[in-house]
Design a protein around this motif. Structure first.
Motif, short mmCIF file in Angstrom:
data_model
loop_
_atom_site.label_atom_id
_atom_site.label_comp_id
_atom_site.label_asym_id
_atom_site.label_seq_id
_atom_site.Cartn_x
_atom_site.Cartn_y
_atom_site.Cartn_z
N ASN A 139 8.48 -12.50 1.83
CA ASN A 139 8.06 -13.36 2.94
C ASN A 139 8.35 -14.82 2.62
O ASN A 139 8.81 -15.59 3.48
N LYS A 164 0.82 -1.20 0.00
CA LYS A 164 0.00 0.00 0.00
C LYS A 164 0.86 1.26 0.00
O LYS A 164 0.54 2.24 -0.65
N MET A 177 -4.72 -13.31 4.36
CA MET A 177 -5.74 -13.34 3.31
C MET A 177 -5.23 -14.12 2.09
O MET A 177 -5.97 -14.91 1.51
N GLN A 178 -3.98 -13.90 1.74
CA GLN A 178 -3.41 -14.61 0.60
C GLN A 178 -3.36 -16.10 0.89
O GLN A 178 -3.64 -16.93 0.02
N VAL A 229 2.70 -14.43 8.51
CA VAL A 229 2.16 -14.96 7.25
C VAL A 229 1.21 -13.90 6.70
O VAL A 229 0.80 -12.99 7.42
N TYR A 230 0.88 -14.01 5.43
CA TYR A 230 -0.13 -13.12 4.85
C TYR A 230 -1.46 -13.86 4.89
O TYR A 230 -1.74 -14.70 4.04
N LEU A 256 3.44 -19.98 1.63
CA LEU A 256 2.87 -18.91 2.46
C LEU A 256 2.79 -19.30 3.93
O LEU A 256 2.27 -18.53 4.74
N GLY A 257 3.26 -20.49 4.29
CA GLY A 257 3.39 -20.79 5.72
C GLY A 257 2.28 -21.60 6.33
O GLY A 257 1.97 -21.45 7.51
N THR A 306 -9.22 -5.17 2.83
CA THR A 306 -7.87 -5.73 3.04
C THR A 306 -7.25 -5.11 4.28
O THR A 306 -7.66 -4.05 4.72
N LYS A 334 -6.81 -17.57 0.56
CA LYS A 334 -7.20 -17.72 -0.85
C LYS A 334 -6.54 -18.95 -1.47
O LYS A 334 -7.17 -19.67 -2.24
N ARG A 357 11.05 -17.58 4.45
CA ARG A 357 10.66 -18.91 4.92
C ARG A 357 11.56 -19.99 4.32
O ARG A 357 11.99 -20.91 5.01
#
Lengths: 385, 446
Positions: free
Chosen positions: A369, A322, B390-391, B387-388, B407-408, B376, B394, A373
């Motif tokens: 991210n 953003k 929402m992603q 972690v993200y 994404l974990g 969001t 999905k 990991r």
């Protein structure tokens, strides 16, 4: 209240499961849930839920738009009478504006919601509330003299091609309200730019010349408005965009309620200021020399940044994303203003451009991210080996 | 290196109806039940038939796909009924209890003098194994695995949950014995997290103690694992509930499998908000009395618990029973911002944000309808794991295994998404989405 509720339940009967109008339930439910928050209880997952829902979110944005809308209605009349040199009261100006603008809002909602209802029935889901905002935004970013049928065609294009073609609410890539404006801009350019459309009746009465500040600058003429007018909004322009003051009130509502992303707004202002400052240093023409802080006040910059760039569906979705997204919108808005000779305003194109790039920005933010990991996994494997 | 875990993201939902800190013995239930549905992914294979008698600690059934994992009776009595649901799936194994329990004798043990294999064998034989769960996947641990660490979260942060320190106040010796036994099972460290400022439990020996502060879900063991020693693909971490550790400890100390729990009965609709001493599997009607249908009975807390009927039974792992009113009512124009401010909201569209310390009475109304994902950034606010959300959700819906891994997915459990259930604008059922995705991972990756 319980009488009304009973009456509604009675009317609702043929729409229930297994009854003859079951298919049209989304249309009825849209009205029903507008009156009452339904009695649905949690079935799985957490047993309690937050008070917020999409209706409340969207209505909060609509409320945030209202100050700018009311000022826009007044300013429409003010510009009209002021240029004619007539004496007028606040009420005269307001009524003149309302006479012009209310039909635009009605057309926008009727066409847009009509299409939304048809798709909801066809797809068998409830009507999403997103259009409540889009439907009000579209008239607010149009020039006041645009014919109503053009509003209707633009709305139909935005909802069908801009939103439903992608799968409906939450799936669209571009901001639907800006899609409507972009469509009108490229389909009917004479009604969307120049010096004849920004003030009510300018296209029919010769005494009125409605040139926007950016239009004046693009033609290399001096600006006649002082800074207070730019801030307060008593200048020609699209209906809702002129008053930075009342847009800031809307911004305050969005930020205080937590509905709009303050990150996008703040980074957008920073990006615009950076671009403005750079051009001030260069100062090759009127638009470049125009003080950077005035760049932020005129045109659709504030309106676009507060109400369109923050559309969560078409904006970047990650927090870091953003910041980048807002910054680039601000920056490109001023760049397009300065370098695009055909069109002195850049915020619409800047936001649409960044809408397209928002998923890319998110992709790189999330990749960081993922890399972190994978690195951790690699070092853990080395340790155990 | 500091052992403190400070959580900043999250949300404390302040609710009325906290359990008063007194413990009574609940009246003994006539019937007790072990519910195979409490053990996710376990297909029970019955050992005892209807009508046969069992002692407390006798095996009732074992897991079809991991036959060493046994499930034992909490009380002595007669197996009254095996209640089945659709496709003859076993829902409840009901035991008609004797007036007093006779226990199966396992013999006192000293974990310190035992080998890891002996400890493991003893836990499996006595029916203590189901207390040990594994991350990732949030299922009962596979005895063949080698966990890289064991985690015990000795604090609850979810709304109205039992105070662990209060529950364990007289059982610290058992808790220590349980920890001694469990530490044998890992070559890595055993971690115990306690509330920052807590003293009693932090005295436990032979472990790494972490002081945890911050809003819910700071007490979720998954959040703590993430901050201490995150799980990578292929790794296993075992987790045990704090009172379960004490039950394991008492087995070593007494030689009896005494499945007694202290349960907090809380919530505004609870007849008595206090702590009760009960056996695992107690009947709800004996614990609570008659409860009207306008009340929801939750075995567990309001975020992650399971709805049970008045004639249902206490869940296997639950230390909390919450009763709140059902919310089957309409609210006129309730979707307007700043209307119905008695319903709290994390967003600032309810005046509840002006009173951060006020306690609220909540019901089970969904407060809206399911919608497409639009807003969001709100999920990240309540997700202290890196972690993200929402992603990730999905990708879970898309069943894309590689992306879920990236994404974990291994670092999360459904309970970590409970606050997302609560806060998200679109009323997405995040916990069940994650649960289904984890089940897919079990099937495809293992």
């Amino acid at each position: 209240m319980s009488f009304l509720r009973k009456k509604l339940d009675q009317i609702k009967k043929p729409f229930n499961k297994g009854e003859k109008w079951e298919k049209f339930a989304p249309a009825f439910n849209a009205f029903d849930t507008f009156l009452f928050v339904p009695d649905h209880t949690t079935k799985k997952g957490a047993h309690i839920r937050d008070a917020i829902d999409l209706k409340r979110t969207m209505i909060t944005v609509v409320l945030a738009l209202v100050p700018a809308l009311i000022y826009g209605i007044y300013n429409t009349g003010y510009q009209h009478f002021h240029q004619l040199g007539e004496t007028f009261t606040f009420m005269d100006a307001f009524l003149h504006g309302a006479w012009k603008i209310v039909p635009m809002i009605v057309v926008s909602y009727a066409v847009g919601l009509g299409i939304e209802f048809i798709f909801a029935i066809y797809r068998g889901h409830e009507v999403n509330e997103g259009y409540l905002v889009t439907g009000l935004l579209i008239p607010m970013i149009m020039p006041v003299d645009i014919p109503l049928w053009m509003v209707a065609v633009s709305v139909a294009f935005a909802v069908l091609i801009g939103k439903e073609a992608f799968g409906g609410t939450g799936m669209n890539i571009l901001n639907p309200a800006l899609m409507a404006r972009a469509f009108a801009f490229f389909a009917y350019p004479t009604y969307m730019s120049g010096n004849k459309v920004w003030v009510s009746d300018a296209s029919t009465i010769d005494a009125i010349s409605g040139e926007t500040i950016l239009g004046t600058l693009a033609h290399g003429k001096p600006v006649e408005h002082d800074m207070w007018s730019m801030f307060a909004g008593s200048i020609p322009g699209s209906i809702g965009e002129t008053s930075t003051l009342w847009i800031l009130v809307g911004a305050a509502i969005l930020i205080l309620t937590g509905i709009g992303s303050w990150r996008i707004m703040v980074s957008g202002v920073i990006g615009g200021a950076i671009a403005g400052l750079l051009f001030n240093l260069w100062s090759a023409n009127g638009l470049m020399a125009f003080p950077w802080y005035q760049h932020l006040l005129v045109g659709g910059f504030a309106f676009g940044l507060v109400f369109m760039a923050t559309d969560p569906v078409s904006a970047a979705q990650t927090t870091k994303g953003k910041w980048i997204y807002g910054l680039l919108i601000g920056f490109f808005c001023i760049v397009i203003r300065v370098f695009n000779p055909a069109y002195p305003e850049g915020v619409m194109l800047a936001i649409l451009l960044m809408n397209v790039f928002a998923p890319t920005i998110d992709h790189y933010v999330i990749s960081a991210n993922i890399k972190k990991r994978k690195k951790r996994l690699a070092s853990a494997t080395v340790k155990s080996a | 290196m500091s052992n403190d875990i400070k959580i900043r993201k999250g949300l404390d939902i302040k609710l009325k109806g906290e359990a008063e800190k007194t413990i009574s013995d609940a009246p003994r239930s006539k019937n007790f039940a072990i519910k195979p549905t409490d053990f996710h992914g376990v297909t029970p294979k019955m050992v005892v038939k209807e009508g046969e008698t069992v002692k407390a600690g006798d095996i009732l059934f074992f897991s079809k796909y991991s036959d060493k994992v046994k499930f034992v009776s909490p009380v002595s009595g007669k197996l009254a009924e095996i209640r089945r649901g659709a496709k003859r799936k076993i829902l409840e194994v009901i035991i008609e209890a004797d007036a007093t329990d006779t226990y199966k004798e396992f013999g006192k043990k000293n974990a310190a003098a035992m080998s890891p294999e002996e400890v493991k064998e003893f836990l499996l034989e006595s029916g203590c194994w189901p207390f040990i769960k594994q991350r990732p996947y949030d299922i009962i641990a596979n005895p063949e695995d080698q966990p890289k660490a064991i985690f015990v979260s000795a604090l609850n942060t979810a709304p109205l949950t039992a105070d662990v320190e209060f529950i364990l106040q007289n059982r610290l010796e058992d808790f220590q014995a349980g920890i001694d036994a469990l530490s044998k099972l890992t070559s890595g460290k055993t971690h115990v997290s306690v509330e920052a400022g807590s003293s009693a439990i932090s005295g436990v020996k032979g472990v790494e103690v972490h002081r945890v502060s911050g809003p819910h879900p700071a007490g979720n063991v998954g959040v703590q694992i993430h901050h201490v020693d995150p799980i990578n693909a292929g790794e296993r971490v075992w987790v045990v509930g704090p009172e379960d550790v004490a039950i394991i400890g008492s087995l070593f100390n007494t030689g009896k499998m005494d499945q007694t729990r202290v349960v907090a009965v809380a919530g505004t609709a609870a007849p008595k908000q206090q702590y009760f001493r009960v056996k695992i599997g107690s009947g709800m009607s004996d614990l609570l009395g008659e409860i009207p249908v306008s009340t929801r009975i939750i075995s567990g807390d309001v975020l992650t618990g399971n709805q049970v009927s008045n004639h249902g039974y206490l869940g296997y792992y639950d230390n909390t029973v919450t009763l709140i009113p059902e919310g089957k009512n309409f609210r006129m124009f309730g979707w307007m911002p700043f209307i119905d401010n008695h319903i709290p909201s994390m967003s600032k569209t309810s005046l509840s944000f002006l009173f951060p310390n006020k306690k609220y009475e909540v019901d089970t109304n969904l407060n809206g309808e399911v919608r497409a994902l639009v807003v969001t950034g709100e999920m990240e606010k309540v997700m202290p794991i890196d972690v993200y959300p929402m992603q990730l959700l999905k990708e879970c819906l898309a069943q894309n295994i590689e992306k879920m891994e990236n994404l974990g997915i291994y670092e999360v459990a459904p309970e970590d998404f409970a606050l997302i259930d609560y806060t998200n604008t679109s009323k997405i059922e995040a916990q069940s989405i994650v649960r289904e995705a984890l089940d897919l991972m079990i099937k495809e990756v293992g």
